[in-house]
Design a protein around this motif. Structure first.
Motif, PDB file in Angstrom:
ATOM      1  N   HIS A  73     -15.043   1.635 -10.031  1.00  0.00           N
ATOM      2  CA  HIS A  73     -14.281   2.490  -9.083  1.00  0.00           C
ATOM      3  C   HIS A  73     -13.238   1.301  -8.374  1.00  0.00           C
ATOM      4  O   HIS A  73     -12.145   1.906  -8.310  1.00  0.00           O
ATOM      5  CB  HIS A  73     -15.153   2.910  -7.885  1.00  0.00           C
ATOM      6  CG  HIS A  73     -14.462   3.682  -6.726  1.00  0.00           C
ATOM      7  ND1 HIS A  73     -14.662   3.325  -5.448  1.00  0.00           N
ATOM      8  CD2 HIS A  73     -13.304   4.232  -6.654  1.00  0.00           C
ATOM      9  CE1 HIS A  73     -13.939   4.106  -4.750  1.00  0.00           C
ATOM     10  NE2 HIS A  73     -12.796   4.778  -5.728  1.00  0.00           N
ATOM     11  N   GLN A  74     -13.672   0.030  -8.163  1.00  0.00           N
ATOM     12  CA  GLN A  74     -12.539  -0.705  -7.574  1.00  0.00           C
ATOM     13  C   GLN A  74     -11.238  -1.116  -8.600  1.00  0.00           C
ATOM     14  O   GLN A  74     -10.345  -1.124  -8.345  1.00  0.00           O
ATOM     15  CB  GLN A  74     -13.203  -2.307  -7.100  1.00  0.00           C
ATOM     16  CG  GLN A  74     -13.825  -2.104  -5.957  1.00  0.00           C
ATOM     17  CD  GLN A  74     -12.891  -1.498  -4.920  1.00  0.00           C
ATOM     18  OE1 GLN A  74     -11.826  -1.681  -4.711  1.00  0.00           O
ATOM     19  NE2 GLN A  74     -13.684  -0.292  -4.077  1.00  0.00           N
ATOM     20  N   SER A 125       1.068  -1.148  -0.077  1.00  0.00           N
ATOM     21  CA  SER A 125       0.062   0.057  -0.032  1.00  0.00           C
ATOM     22  C   SER A 125       0.934   1.341  -0.044  1.00  0.00           C
ATOM     23  O   SER A 125       2.021   1.290   0.410  1.00  0.00           O
ATOM     24  CB  SER A 125      -1.071   0.006   1.197  1.00  0.00           C
ATOM     25  OG  SER A 125      -1.172   1.113   1.626  1.00  0.00           O
ATOM     26  N   ARG A 126       0.179   2.095  -0.541  1.00  0.00           N
ATOM     27  CA  ARG A 126       0.981   3.636  -0.527  1.00  0.00           C
ATOM     28  C   ARG A 126       1.396   4.162   0.796  1.00  0.00           C
ATOM     29  O   ARG A 126       2.486   4.629   1.256  1.00  0.00           O
ATOM     30  CB  ARG A 126       0.330   4.794  -1.295  1.00  0.00           C
ATOM     31  CG  ARG A 126       0.031   4.419  -2.651  1.00  0.00           C
ATOM     32  CD  ARG A 126      -1.139   5.479  -3.180  1.00  0.00           C
ATOM     33  NE  ARG A 126      -1.307   5.138  -4.714  1.00  0.00           N
ATOM     34  CZ  ARG A 126      -2.176   4.523  -5.211  1.00  0.00           C
ATOM     35  NH1 ARG A 126      -2.978   3.716  -4.140  1.00  0.00           N
ATOM     36  NH2 ARG A 126      -2.482   4.395  -6.454  1.00  0.00           N
ATOM     37  N   LYS A 137     -14.625   9.457   5.915  1.00  0.00           N
ATOM     38  CA  LYS A 137     -14.095   7.908   6.393  1.00  0.00           C
ATOM     39  C   LYS A 137     -12.455   8.311   5.946  1.00  0.00           C
ATOM     40  O   LYS A 137     -11.696   7.965   6.421  1.00  0.00           O
ATOM     41  CB  LYS A 137     -14.622   6.829   5.766  1.00  0.00           C
ATOM     42  CG  LYS A 137     -15.623   6.319   6.803  1.00  0.00           C
ATOM     43  CD  LYS A 137     -16.068   4.878   6.382  1.00  0.00           C
ATOM     44  CE  LYS A 137     -17.131   4.307   7.060  1.00  0.00           C
ATOM     45  NZ  LYS A 137     -17.867   3.301   6.171  1.00  0.00           N
ATOM     46  N   SER A 138     -12.411   8.653   4.808  1.00  0.00           N
ATOM     47  CA  SER A 138     -11.008   8.908   3.866  1.00  0.00           C
ATOM     48  C   SER A 138     -10.394   9.733   4.733  1.00  0.00           C
ATOM     49  O   SER A 138      -9.177   9.651   4.982  1.00  0.00           O
ATOM     50  CB  SER A 138     -11.468   9.426   2.423  1.00  0.00           C
ATOM     51  OG  SER A 138     -10.156   9.314   1.531  1.00  0.00           O
ATOM     52  N   ALA A 139     -11.053  10.963   4.975  1.00  0.00           N
ATOM     53  CA  ALA A 139     -10.335  12.063   5.706  1.00  0.00           C
ATOM     54  C   ALA A 139      -9.827  11.420   7.094  1.00  0.00           C
ATOM     55  O   ALA A 139      -8.596  11.921   7.584  1.00  0.00           O
ATOM     56  CB  ALA A 139     -11.241  13.165   5.924  1.00  0.00           C
ATOM     57  N   GLU A 184      -8.612  10.415  -0.653  1.00  0.00           N
ATOM     58  CA  GLU A 184      -7.134   9.864  -0.291  1.00  0.00           C
ATOM     59  C   GLU A 184      -6.962   9.388  -1.853  1.00  0.00           C
ATOM     60  O   GLU A 184      -7.624   8.762  -2.478  1.00  0.00           O
ATOM     61  CB  GLU A 184      -7.054   8.578   0.491  1.00  0.00           C
ATOM     62  CG  GLU A 184      -5.651   7.802   0.476  1.00  0.00           C
ATOM     63  CD  GLU A 184      -5.716   6.689   1.107  1.00  0.00           C
ATOM     64  OE1 GLU A 184      -6.630   6.023   1.579  1.00  0.00           O
ATOM     65  OE2 GLU A 184      -4.598   5.868   0.869  1.00  0.00           O
ATOM     66  N   HIS A 185      -5.672   9.444  -2.210  1.00  0.00           N
ATOM     67  CA  HIS A 185      -5.112   8.997  -3.425  1.00  0.00           C
ATOM     68  C   HIS A 185      -4.542   7.561  -3.166  1.00  0.00           C
ATOM     69  O   HIS A 185      -3.423   7.273  -2.568  1.00  0.00           O
ATOM     70  CB  HIS A 185      -3.925   9.832  -4.094  1.00  0.00           C
ATOM     71  CG  HIS A 185      -3.278   9.012  -4.948  1.00  0.00           C
ATOM     72  ND1 HIS A 185      -3.629   8.555  -6.055  1.00  0.00           N
ATOM     73  CD2 HIS A 185      -1.780   8.443  -5.244  1.00  0.00           C
ATOM     74  CE1 HIS A 185      -2.771   7.922  -7.047  1.00  0.00           C
ATOM     75  NE2 HIS A 185      -1.492   8.010  -6.450  1.00  0.00           N
ATOM     76  N   GLY A 186      -5.773   6.760  -3.118  1.00  0.00           N
ATOM     77  CA  GLY A 186      -5.403   5.274  -2.520  1.00  0.00           C
ATOM     78  C   GLY A 186      -6.738   4.643  -2.353  1.00  0.00           C
ATOM     79  O   GLY A 186      -7.579   4.863  -2.834  1.00  0.00           O
ATOM     80  N   ASP A 187      -6.417   3.695  -1.388  1.00  0.00           N
ATOM     81  CA  ASP A 187      -7.487   2.926  -1.007  1.00  0.00           C
ATOM     82  C   ASP A 187      -8.845   3.292  -0.757  1.00  0.00           C
ATOM     83  O   ASP A 187     -10.158   2.803  -0.969  1.00  0.00           O
ATOM     84  CB  ASP A 187      -7.120   1.701  -0.225  1.00  0.00           C
ATOM     85  CG  ASP A 187      -5.633   0.875  -0.686  1.00  0.00           C
ATOM     86  OD1 ASP A 187      -5.639   1.170  -1.929  1.00  0.00           O
ATOM     87  OD2 ASP A 187      -4.878   0.458   0.121  1.00  0.00           O
ATOM     88  N   SER A 188      -9.001   4.496   0.147  1.00  0.00           N
ATOM     89  CA  SER A 188      -9.904   4.827   0.620  1.00  0.00           C
ATOM     90  C   SER A 188     -10.722   6.093  -0.301  1.00  0.00           C
ATOM     91  O   SER A 188     -11.521   6.657   0.042  1.00  0.00           O
ATOM     92  CB  SER A 188      -9.858   5.469   1.893  1.00  0.00           C
ATOM     93  OG  SER A 188      -9.080   6.595   2.087  1.00  0.00           O
TER      94      SER A 188
END
Ligand SMILES: NC(=O)C1=CN([C@@H]2O[C@H](COP(=O)(O)OP(=O)(O)OC[C@H]3O[C@@H](n4cnc5c(N)ncnc54)[C@H](O)[C@@H]3O)[C@@H](O)[C@H]2O)C=CC1
Ligand SMILES: CC(=O)C(=O)O
Length: 350
Positions: A248-249, A122-123, A336-338, A209-213
């Motif tokens: 999206h996934q 992960s990032r 949630k991402s935040a 997030e630039h990423g999973d969330s």
């Protein structure tokens, strides 16, 4: 005139060739001082830094590109390789050094230095390693170019943009991250591919997030000005919510897939960041989903969290954050991402 990176007009062997090849015309006005040069610095000349540098070169938006890396041989090799393309490109001075003095007076500093993900990683795993590097990179960079805009690309980009903001002491409009500009372009490509239309006609944002969330804003997607979901509903065209989730996934999995296939991602981030550089340096006032200080927008509270929101960009960097419509579900996912990012930020003690 040889472009030896020093700005001198001396050719091979130290000859001043300018006065040998050219005779000034008589009684001419004194030379008009050329406009101030636009200077871009790229820190880190790995896969990403070089994809960005070469894309910026082709766009003719910088008069000088200064490269910095901690590996002197790689750095000089990359500088020479780009200089050797001069005959095919708009005129741009290319300089390079391990010393940040080479970046002095930059308008835009793009930071790509640092560790990258291994396949499946992960990032967010990169955080501690890259924060340590940023402590060496950001202070001298900010000192050499106190008026520059800092554009962070290294991962995890959202938390590192916060780190760059803290370490630079720059005003918040002059520190941003490439954020979900790339995720949104992957999203637009997938939607465009689905309905066989040009991706430039798909307006769609991924935020957070630039990423999973990350969060896909399905409710505001439009194609050629037609709001997609409300159009489908009005026409009573059935669609599966799962199809949207799957798209999206696929975006979330894009970097993992490319990294497992070729070891790193480079071309799309190169174009994505060069596109941001164009908007900023040419004062285009375009809206891009990029990492900005999000506190106070979309009900995000709890600290100075940096994440991607659709932002109006121009010559001053971040001009404003756009008020895009979000459903309650989208807004909840953004919160949630935040929270995920804020947790990472709060571990840093900055
Ligand atoms: N935000 C985004 O959308 C994306 C971010 N990335 C991130 O960009 C970063 C770079 O990726 P790659 O170019 O593929 O890695 P790379 O390993 O090819 O290049 C990294 C470069 O940083 C240099 N470096 C390391 N420490 C340094 C220091 N203290 N000062 C100056 N230079 C230093 C290395 O010598 C190397 O040339 C990674 O963190 C990666 O995760 C990659 C793709 C997309
Ligand atoms: C590596 C990365 O962050 C990306 O390609 O999205």
């Amino acid at each position: 005139m040889a472009n030896n990176g020093s700005g001198s007009s001396l050719g091979p062997g130290g000859l001043d060739l300018t006065n040998t090849f050219f005779k000034p015309i008589l009684n001419s006005d004194p030379p008009i001082p050329s406009n101030r040069c636009t200077k871009v610095s790229v820190i880190g000349v790995g896969n990403v830094g070089m994809a960005i540098a070469q894309t910026i070169l082709t766009q003719d938006i910088a008069d000088e590109i200064a490269l910095v890396d901690s590996k002197p041989d790689k750095l000089r090799g990359e500088m020479l390789d780009l200089q050797h393309a001069a005959a095919f490109l708009p005129r741009t001075r290319i300089t390079a050094s391990v010393d940040y003095a080479v970046t002095a007076g930059s308008d835009l500093c793009i930071v790509t230095a640092g560790a990258r993900q291994n396949p499946g990683e992960s990032r967010l795993n990169l955080l501690q390693r890259n924060v340590a590097l940023f402590r060496h990179i950001i202070p001298p960079l900010a000192k050499s170019s106190p008026d520059a805009i800092l554009l962070i690309v290294s991962n995890p980009v959202d938390v590192l943009t916060y780190v760059a903001w803290k370490l630079s002491g720059f005003p918040v409009n002059r520190v941003l991250g490439s954020g979900t500009n790339l995720d949104s372009s992957r999203f637009r490509f997938l939607i465009a591919d689905h309905i066989d239309v040009n991706a430039q006609d798909v307006q769609a944002f991924i935020v957070g997030e630039h990423g999973d969330s990350s969060v896909a804003l399905w409710s505001s997607i439009s194609v050629g000005g037609i709001p997609v979901l409300s159009f489908l509903e009005k026409q009573q065209i059935a669609y599966e919510k799962q199809t949207l989730e799957d798209i999206h996934q696929t975006v979330v999995g894009s970097a993992y897939e490319v990294i497992s296939l070729k070891g790193y991602t480079s071309w799309a981030i190169g174009y994505s960041v060069a596109n941001l550089a164009y908007t900023i340096l040419r004062d285009q006032r375009k809206i891009h989903p990029v990492t900005v200080l999000a506190r106070g927008f979309y009900g995000i509270e709890g600290g100075d969290v940096f994440l991607s929101l659709p932002a109006l960009l121009g010559r001053n960097g971040v001009v404003a954050v756009t008020n895009v419509h979000m459903t309650d579900e989208e807004s909840e996912k953004l919160q949630k991402s935040a929270k995920t990012i804020l947790e990472m930020q709060s571990q840093l003690g900055l």
